[in-house]
Structure formats: structure tokens, C-alpha cells
Motif scaffolding. Structure first.
Motif, PDB file in Angstrom:
ATOM      1  N   MET A 278      33.797 -95.630   3.134  1.00 23.76           N
ATOM      2  CA  MET A 278      33.978 -94.394   2.395  1.00 23.76           C
ATOM      3  C   MET A 278      35.009 -93.345   3.684  1.00 23.76           C
ATOM      4  O   MET A 278      35.731 -92.521   3.224  1.00 23.76           O
ATOM      5  CB  MET A 278      32.723 -93.667   1.934  1.00 23.76           C
ATOM      6  N   THR A 279      34.528 -93.805   4.846  1.00 24.05           N
ATOM      7  CA  THR A 279      35.037 -92.959   5.776  1.00 24.05           C
ATOM      8  C   THR A 279      36.735 -93.289   5.944  1.00 24.05           C
ATOM      9  O   THR A 279      37.390 -92.173   6.021  1.00 24.05           O
ATOM     10  CB  THR A 279      34.662 -93.388   7.249  1.00 24.05           C
ATOM     11  N   ILE A 280      37.098 -94.373   5.686  1.00 29.56           N
ATOM     12  CA  ILE A 280      38.550 -94.892   5.492  1.00 29.56           C
ATOM     13  C   ILE A 280      39.007 -94.316   4.142  1.00 29.56           C
ATOM     14  O   ILE A 280      40.182 -93.795   4.162  1.00 29.56           O
ATOM     15  CB  ILE A 280      38.592 -96.260   5.650  1.00 29.56           C
ATOM     16  N   LEU A 281      38.263 -94.390   3.260  1.00 30.98           N
ATOM     17  CA  LEU A 281      38.867 -93.920   1.654  1.00 30.98           C
ATOM     18  C   LEU A 281      39.053 -92.310   2.008  1.00 30.98           C
ATOM     19  O   LEU A 281      40.164 -91.823   1.615  1.00 30.98           O
ATOM     20  CB  LEU A 281      37.784 -94.196   0.786  1.00 30.98           C
ATOM     21  N   THR A 282      38.174 -91.929   2.611  1.00 27.95           N
ATOM     22  CA  THR A 282      38.278 -90.174   2.851  1.00 27.95           C
ATOM     23  C   THR A 282      39.646 -90.066   3.660  1.00 27.95           C
ATOM     24  O   THR A 282      40.577 -88.908   3.341  1.00 27.95           O
ATOM     25  CB  THR A 282      37.210 -89.680   3.704  1.00 27.95           C
ATOM     26  N   SER A 283      39.849 -90.713   4.616  1.00 23.12           N
ATOM     27  CA  SER A 283      41.091 -90.736   5.379  1.00 23.12           C
ATOM     28  C   SER A 283      42.321 -90.972   4.629  1.00 23.12           C
ATOM     29  O   SER A 283      43.413 -90.173   4.759  1.00 23.12           O
ATOM     30  CB  SER A 283      41.117 -91.591   6.712  1.00 23.12           C
ATOM     31  N   ALA A 284      42.223 -91.613   3.556  1.00 24.48           N
ATOM     32  CA  ALA A 284      43.592 -92.188   2.897  1.00 24.48           C
ATOM     33  C   ALA A 284      43.857 -90.823   1.833  1.00 24.48           C
ATOM     34  O   ALA A 284      44.620 -90.540   1.464  1.00 24.48           O
ATOM     35  CB  ALA A 284      43.164 -93.358   2.066  1.00 24.48           C
ATOM     36  N   MET A 285      42.713 -90.568   1.599  1.00 21.14           N
ATOM     37  CA  MET A 285      42.704 -89.114   0.490  1.00 21.14           C
ATOM     38  C   MET A 285      43.452 -87.995   1.304  1.00 21.14           C
ATOM     39  O   MET A 285      44.200 -87.289   0.583  1.00 21.14           O
ATOM     40  CB  MET A 285      41.409 -88.736  -0.127  1.00 21.14           C
ATOM     41  N   GLN A 286      43.382 -87.872   2.645  1.00 22.60           N
ATOM     42  CA  GLN A 286      43.987 -87.045   3.373  1.00 22.60           C
ATOM     43  C   GLN A 286      45.513 -87.102   3.552  1.00 22.60           C
ATOM     44  O   GLN A 286      46.024 -86.162   3.453  1.00 22.60           O
ATOM     45  CB  GLN A 286      43.388 -86.975   4.864  1.00 22.60           C
ATOM     46  N   PHE A 287      45.594 -88.308   3.446  1.00 25.29           N
ATOM     47  CA  PHE A 287      47.285 -88.741   3.359  1.00 25.29           C
ATOM     48  C   PHE A 287      47.839 -88.121   2.161  1.00 25.29           C
ATOM     49  O   PHE A 287      49.037 -87.880   2.156  1.00 25.29           O
ATOM     50  CB  PHE A 287      47.431 -90.186   3.485  1.00 25.29           C
ATOM     51  N   ALA A 288      47.079 -88.254   1.081  1.00 24.75           N
ATOM     52  CA  ALA A 288      47.592 -87.701  -0.115  1.00 24.75           C
ATOM     53  C   ALA A 288      47.368 -86.024  -0.385  1.00 24.75           C
ATOM     54  O   ALA A 288      48.595 -85.425  -0.571  1.00 24.75           O
ATOM     55  CB  ALA A 288      46.827 -88.166  -1.381  1.00 24.75           C
ATOM     56  N   LEU A 289      46.316 -85.437   0.196  1.00 29.67           N
ATOM     57  CA  LEU A 289      46.185 -84.102  -0.190  1.00 29.67           C
ATOM     58  C   LEU A 289      46.907 -83.455   0.877  1.00 29.67           C
ATOM     59  O   LEU A 289      47.607 -82.247   0.518  1.00 29.67           O
ATOM     60  CB  LEU A 289      44.570 -83.520   0.322  1.00 29.67           C
ATOM     61  N   LEU A 290      47.167 -83.652   2.254  1.00 31.21           N
ATOM     62  CA  LEU A 290      47.764 -82.700   3.185  1.00 31.21           C
ATOM     63  C   LEU A 290      49.175 -82.752   2.927  1.00 31.21           C
ATOM     64  O   LEU A 290      49.591 -81.673   2.789  1.00 31.21           O
ATOM     65  CB  LEU A 290      47.404 -83.298   4.667  1.00 31.21           C
ATOM     66  N   PRO A 291      50.036 -83.509   2.852  1.00 31.85           N
ATOM     67  CA  PRO A 291      51.374 -83.343   2.455  1.00 31.85           C
ATOM     68  C   PRO A 291      51.481 -82.596   1.083  1.00 31.85           C
ATOM     69  O   PRO A 291      52.589 -82.027   0.940  1.00 31.85           O
ATOM     70  CB  PRO A 291      52.076 -84.735   2.492  1.00 31.85           C
ATOM     71  N   LEU A 292      50.924 -82.814   0.050  1.00 31.94           N
ATOM     72  CA  LEU A 292      51.046 -82.428  -1.222  1.00 31.94           C
ATOM     73  C   LEU A 292      50.700 -80.849  -1.079  1.00 31.94           C
ATOM     74  O   LEU A 292      51.177 -79.700  -1.537  1.00 31.94           O
ATOM     75  CB  LEU A 292      49.966 -82.784  -2.075  1.00 31.94           C
ATOM     76  N   GLN A 293      49.543 -80.371  -0.203  1.00 30.85           N
ATOM     77  CA  GLN A 293      49.413 -78.991   0.162  1.00 30.85           C
ATOM     78  C   GLN A 293      50.622 -78.339   0.722  1.00 30.85           C
ATOM     79  O   GLN A 293      51.216 -77.347   0.639  1.00 30.85           O
ATOM     80  CB  GLN A 293      48.088 -78.984   0.997  1.00 30.85           C
ATOM     81  N   GLY A 294      51.152 -79.245   1.737  1.00 30.98           N
ATOM     82  CA  GLY A 294      52.410 -78.794   2.539  1.00 30.98           C
ATOM     83  C   GLY A 294      53.309 -78.550   1.717  1.00 30.98           C
ATOM     84  O   GLY A 294      54.284 -77.469   1.792  1.00 30.98           O
ATOM     85  N   LEU A 295      53.614 -79.257   0.487  1.00 26.82           N
ATOM     86  CA  LEU A 295      54.743 -79.087  -0.346  1.00 26.82           C
ATOM     87  C   LEU A 295      54.448 -77.724  -1.085  1.00 26.82           C
ATOM     88  O   LEU A 295      55.231 -76.773  -1.264  1.00 26.82           O
ATOM     89  CB  LEU A 295      54.608 -80.218  -1.313  1.00 26.82           C
ATOM     90  N   GLY A 296      53.053 -77.517  -1.469  1.00 27.74           N
ATOM     91  CA  GLY A 296      52.772 -76.420  -2.344  1.00 27.74           C
ATOM     92  C   GLY A 296      52.711 -74.974  -1.290  1.00 27.74           C
ATOM     93  O   GLY A 296      53.185 -73.897  -1.874  1.00 27.74           O
ATOM     94  N   GLN A 297      52.598 -75.238  -0.207  1.00 23.41           N
ATOM     95  CA  GLN A 297      52.832 -74.022   0.743  1.00 23.41           C
ATOM     96  C   GLN A 297      54.052 -73.797   0.713  1.00 23.41           C
ATOM     97  O   GLN A 297      54.609 -72.486   0.981  1.00 23.41           O
ATOM     98  CB  GLN A 297      51.995 -74.468   2.157  1.00 23.41           C
ATOM     99  N   GLY A 298      54.977 -74.662   0.907  1.00 24.19           N
ATOM    100  CA  GLY A 298      56.471 -74.293   0.914  1.00 24.19           C
ATOM    101  C   GLY A 298      57.036 -73.843  -0.296  1.00 24.19           C
ATOM    102  O   GLY A 298      57.914 -72.810  -0.065  1.00 24.19           O
ATOM    103  N   ALA A 299      56.436 -74.209  -1.275  1.00 22.41           N
ATOM    104  CA  ALA A 299      56.951 -73.607  -2.612  1.00 22.41           C
ATOM    105  C   ALA A 299      56.338 -72.109  -2.741  1.00 22.41           C
ATOM    106  O   ALA A 299      56.932 -71.204  -3.627  1.00 22.41           O
ATOM    107  CB  ALA A 299      56.491 -74.361  -3.790  1.00 22.41           C
ATOM    108  N   GLN A 300      55.257 -71.954  -2.361  1.00 18.31           N
ATOM    109  CA  GLN A 300      54.358 -70.562  -2.489  1.00 18.31           C
ATOM    110  C   GLN A 300      55.345 -69.355  -2.490  1.00 18.31           C
ATOM    111  O   GLN A 300      55.344 -68.481  -3.290  1.00 18.31           O
ATOM    112  CB  GLN A 300      53.182 -70.628  -1.713  1.00 18.31           C
TER     113      GLN A 300
END
Length: 464
Positions: A278-300
Motif C-alpha cells: 500500500m505504501t508503494i501504491l500510495t506513491s503511484a497515486m502521487q504520480f497521478a495526482l501531482l502532475p494533474l494538480q499542476g495542470l489544473g493550477q496552470g489552467a486556473q
């Protein structure tokens, strides 16, 4: 408005998104590496590295809550400031900036006192043992003193990005990350401070970033400046900002709750190896969430400014581009995780049993991540146009109404493999959340665009 101030309303949307999103995505990735490098150094402290890493790891829920409070103010105030910039009301935008600045100082003082007084109790409740709690306490006693730097750096940096100065915002993160990477080995190993050295390196690094951020917002290059007239705490100004930032606060602060629930269920059904995966899966989810949040912050800034200016066409165009970009990234990540799950897991462990177990778990846990770009694009757009209720509803629905119950419900529905059923709670909740979000977004976004299409450009809609 001068041409310098209204470039968000005139430059091609595609060019703007590239210009703004690349630095914000980079900043998110740097922030992720920031934490990983910190843990690597702590884990290599001679003789006590494993215990120290565990003790500091238990601090993460507290650190995430501190960051969540910064997002509560910054991610709520920044879009509203952009909306007023779009209307041409820069005085009100500066009032929002100043009020949020004061509120973050107040919150910092309260958080610092709470962390200093009660950190041991919190750490024991989050899973620290008698063997590891002292390392956590040593870290938090120093980290707590730097709470004000964390709050102002993260919260005020959002106002820099919201004005379109994405590269400046990225440099704020980069300054802190590089300082931390340089100071960590000097303080931890060179001066023999151990965990306390890691905490002090973090505080000094955040202070350096804070000085950079405040120097910019007090300087001449910024469009919105911290001025005496804005430094207050007016309920009419602060409450709408807090309401708009609440969804981001819920998303970030709830991660600690979700983590505890996942780990307790996995420990019950699958043992230590399931929790390790689960520790590794959480890290994998961060690879999804953080760049997507970066995209959203750029569009905001693009969406918020043009929504405030009444430019419905540019708002729609910016959202469509954000959606396409988000779905493209989430699909590429999904392909990578489905094709090479073991290769990804090997970044974190060399244990063959854990690698084999994680390969299967990762495919299951991330099996619908290709759709997650839709969820993120819609939620970030709700925040960008000031739709606080909808943004909060989407966040609460995914985390609390769907995911938390699914963690406990799925093993009863699929008793043959309860461990896999726990992992499957994530994709099941994501599919239901995305369906709900799309239905809500189609209705509310069309209503918002129809409303501003009836107005003259520059008049803007209500920011409430």
C-alpha cells in the motif's frame, strides 16, 4: 487594464496553458522529490536509520494537515483574486491577498502551539511505538517552529501563480528543495544532528522559500501587491475564500484518514506485506495526482480571469484543453502501470515477495486511473470559477461518501479474496465519483457559461 495585466484574456489559450502549466507541473514534481530525498537521507542515518524513518514517517499526517491549512486559504483566495482581476477590480483582488496573508499568520500561530503541546499524543495515536515516538517528537518539535514559513510559502505562492507568474512560483519550490537537499547531509551527518538536523534543514529551506515569495509580493514586478489597506480580517472577504478552499483542504487532510483506514483493513486481511504494498501504491497515486494538480493550477488563472471578465468562449476553450491534457496524461500513466507494474514497484523495494505481490495489487488499484483526468479537470474548474459548494461536494463525495465505506464494504461483498477487495475499493469509488462529477459538472458549468454570456465582457459574474 494595461496589456501587461490582461494577457490572460488575450494570449492564445493553448500557449497560455503551456506557459503556465509546465512550471506548475514541475513544481509539483520537485515537491514530490523533496519528500523522497528527505526520507532517503533519514533512512541512512547509521544504526538507527530504520527506526528514525519510521518515526518521521508517522509525522506525515501532521505535516499533511499543515499543508492542507495552507491550501484552505491559498487555494481558496487565489482563484477569487484572479476573478476580480478579470473584472478589472485590482483593489479588491489585493484586499483578498492581504486578508489571506493575515489569516495564514493567525492559523500558523495556532498550529505551532498545538503541534508543540500535543505532538507526542498525536504521533502515538497515528501509530508510533515507544521505540519510534522519540524520533517523531524530535522532528516535530523543530518542524513546528517553522510552521509559519510552510503556511506562507504554500499559501502565498498560490497568489503568484494565479497572476500568471508560474515560473516565479516554480522557483519558490525549487529554492526550498535545493536548499533542503544541500542542508540535509550537512546537518544530519556532518553536524551529527540526526532527525533534528532533517527537521532544521526543512525549516531553513522553507524560510528561504518564504523570503522569496514575500519579496516578490511586496515588490514591483507583481500585479497584486501586499499593501496596508488589504491587511485585515474581514468576514465578507475571508469566508468566501475559505469556503472555496475547503474542497482542497478536504482532499489533502483526508489522505491521512484514508491511509489509516486502508492500512488497518489490509493488515487484518493481508498482513505486513499488504501494508507494505500500500505504501508503494500510495506513491503511484502521487504520480497521478501531482502532475494533474499542476495542470489544473496552470489552467486556473486562465479560467478564473476570463470567467471574471465574462469571456465565456475562452473559459470553455481553456476547460476543454485542460480536460484533453489531463485525460492524455492519466491514460499514459495507466498504460505504464498496467504494462510495467513490477518495474515501478522496484523503484521502492528489491524484496522479491513484495515485488510480486505489489505487481498484482498495483494493476488492480490503478485500473481506472485513465479516467481520473476527468475528475481532476472538472473539480479544478469548479474551484477556478468560484463554485465552492460544487467543489466541496465533489471532494466529499469521492473521499467520504464513496471511498471510506467501500474500504470496509468490498471485503464483505467479495470474501474469496478480501485483500484484493480492499485494493479494489479505490477504482470502484473512482468510477462512481467520476460519474457523479460529470453529471454535476455538465449542469453547473453550462449554467455558469450561459450566465456570463449574457453579460458584457469585463462586467463579470458574481464571485460568490
Amino acid at each position: 487594464m494595461t496589456g501587461e495585466k490582461d494577457f490572460l484574456g488575450k494570449e492564445p489559450v493553448g500557449k497560455l496553458l503551456r506557459t503556465l502549466a509546465i512550471p506548475t507541473i514541475t513544481a509539483q514534481i520537485i515537491n514530490m522529490l523533496y519528500n523522497i530525498v528527505d526520507r532517503i537521507y533519514i533512512g541512512h542515518i547509521p544504526e538507527v536509520g530504520a527506526l528514525a524513518l519510521t518515526g518521521v514517517g508517522v509525522c506525515m499526517p501532521l505535516i499533511m494537515i499543515v499543508s492542507a491549512f495552507a491550501a484552505l486559504v491559498g487555494n481558496g483566495g487565489a482563484p477569487r483574486a484572479s476573478i476580480y482581476m478579470g473584472k478589472g477590480d485590482y483593489k479588491e483582488a489585493e484586499t483578498i491577498l492581504g486578508n489571506c496573508f493575515v489569516l495564514q499568520i493567525v492559523i500558523s500561530v495556532i498550529l505551532t502551539a498545538v503541534l508543540l503541546l500535543f505532538n507526542r499524543s498525536f504521533l502515538l495515536a497515528f501509530g508510533a511505538s515507544e521505540n519510534t515516538v522519540e524520533y517523531g517528537v524530535s522532528y516535530m518539535n523543530i518542524y513546528a517552529l517553522g510552521t509559519i514559513f510552510v503556511q506562507l510559502t504554500l499559501g502565498m505562492n498560490a497568489f503568484i501563480t494565479a497572476q500568471g507568474f508560474a515560473k516565479t512560483g516554480m522557483l519558490s519550490v525549487l529554492i526550498g528543495a535545493l536548499s533542503n537537499i544541500i542542508l540535509d547531509p550537512i546537518l544530519i551527518f556532518g553536524l551529527g544532528m540526526g532527525v533534528r538536523g532533517a527537521a532544521l534543514a526543512t525549516v531553513i529551506s522553507q524560510a528561504a522559500s518564504c523570503i522569496w515569495v514575500l519579496a516578490f509580493l511586496f515588490g514591483r514586478k507583481t500585479q497584486l501587491r501586499l499593501r496596508p489597506h488589504g491587511l485585515g480580517l474581514k468576514p465578507s472577504v475571508i469566508l468566501p475564500c475559505v469556503a472555496l478552499g475547503l474542497s482542497t483542504f478536504v482532499m489533502q487532510s483526508s489522505e491521512s484518514v484514508i491511509s489509516v483506514c486502508f492500512n488497518s483493513s489490509l493488515l487484518r486481511y493481508g498482513g505486513d506485506i499488504a501494508v507494505g504494498a500500500m505504501t508503494i501504491l500510495t506513491s503511484a497515486m502521487q504520480f497521478a495526482l501531482l502532475p494533474l494538480q499542476g495542470l489544473g493550477q496552470g489552467a486556473q488563472p486562465i479560467i478564473s480571469f476570463n470567467y471574471g471578465a465574462g469571456n465565456a468562449g475562452r473559459v470553455r476553450e481553456a476547460f476543454k484543453l485542460l480536460l484533453k491534457s489531463s485525460v492524455t496524461y492519466s491514460t499514459l500513466l495507466w498504460l505504464t502501470m498496467m504494462l510495467f507494474p513490477t518495474a515501478f514497484a522496484s523503484l521502492f523495494t528489491t524484496d522479491p515477495q513484495l515485488l510480486a505481490f505489489t505487481g498484482h495489487a498495483l494493476r488492480l488499484y490503478m485500473c481506472v486511473i485513465c479516467l481520473f483526468g476527468i475528475q481532476t479537470a472538472c473539480q479544478m474548474t469548479f474551484t477556478s470559477i468560484g463554485f465552492a459548494k460544487e467543489s466541496i461536494l465533489v471532494a466529499v463525495t469521492r473521499k467520504f461518501i464513496l471511498l471510506l465505506p467501500m474500504i470496509y464494504l468490498m471485503p464483505t461483498l467479495f470474501p474469496a479474496d478480501k485483500t484484493s477487495a480492499v485494493y479494489a475499493a479505490e477504482p470502484v469509488a473512482d468510477v462512481l465519483a467520476i460519474l457523479f462529477t460529470v453529471l454535476l459538472f455538465r449542469r453547473q458549468f453550462s449554467k455558469a457559461l450561459n450566465g456570463i454570456s449574457q453579460r458584457k465582457p469585463g462586467a463579470g459574474p458574481s464571485a460568490g
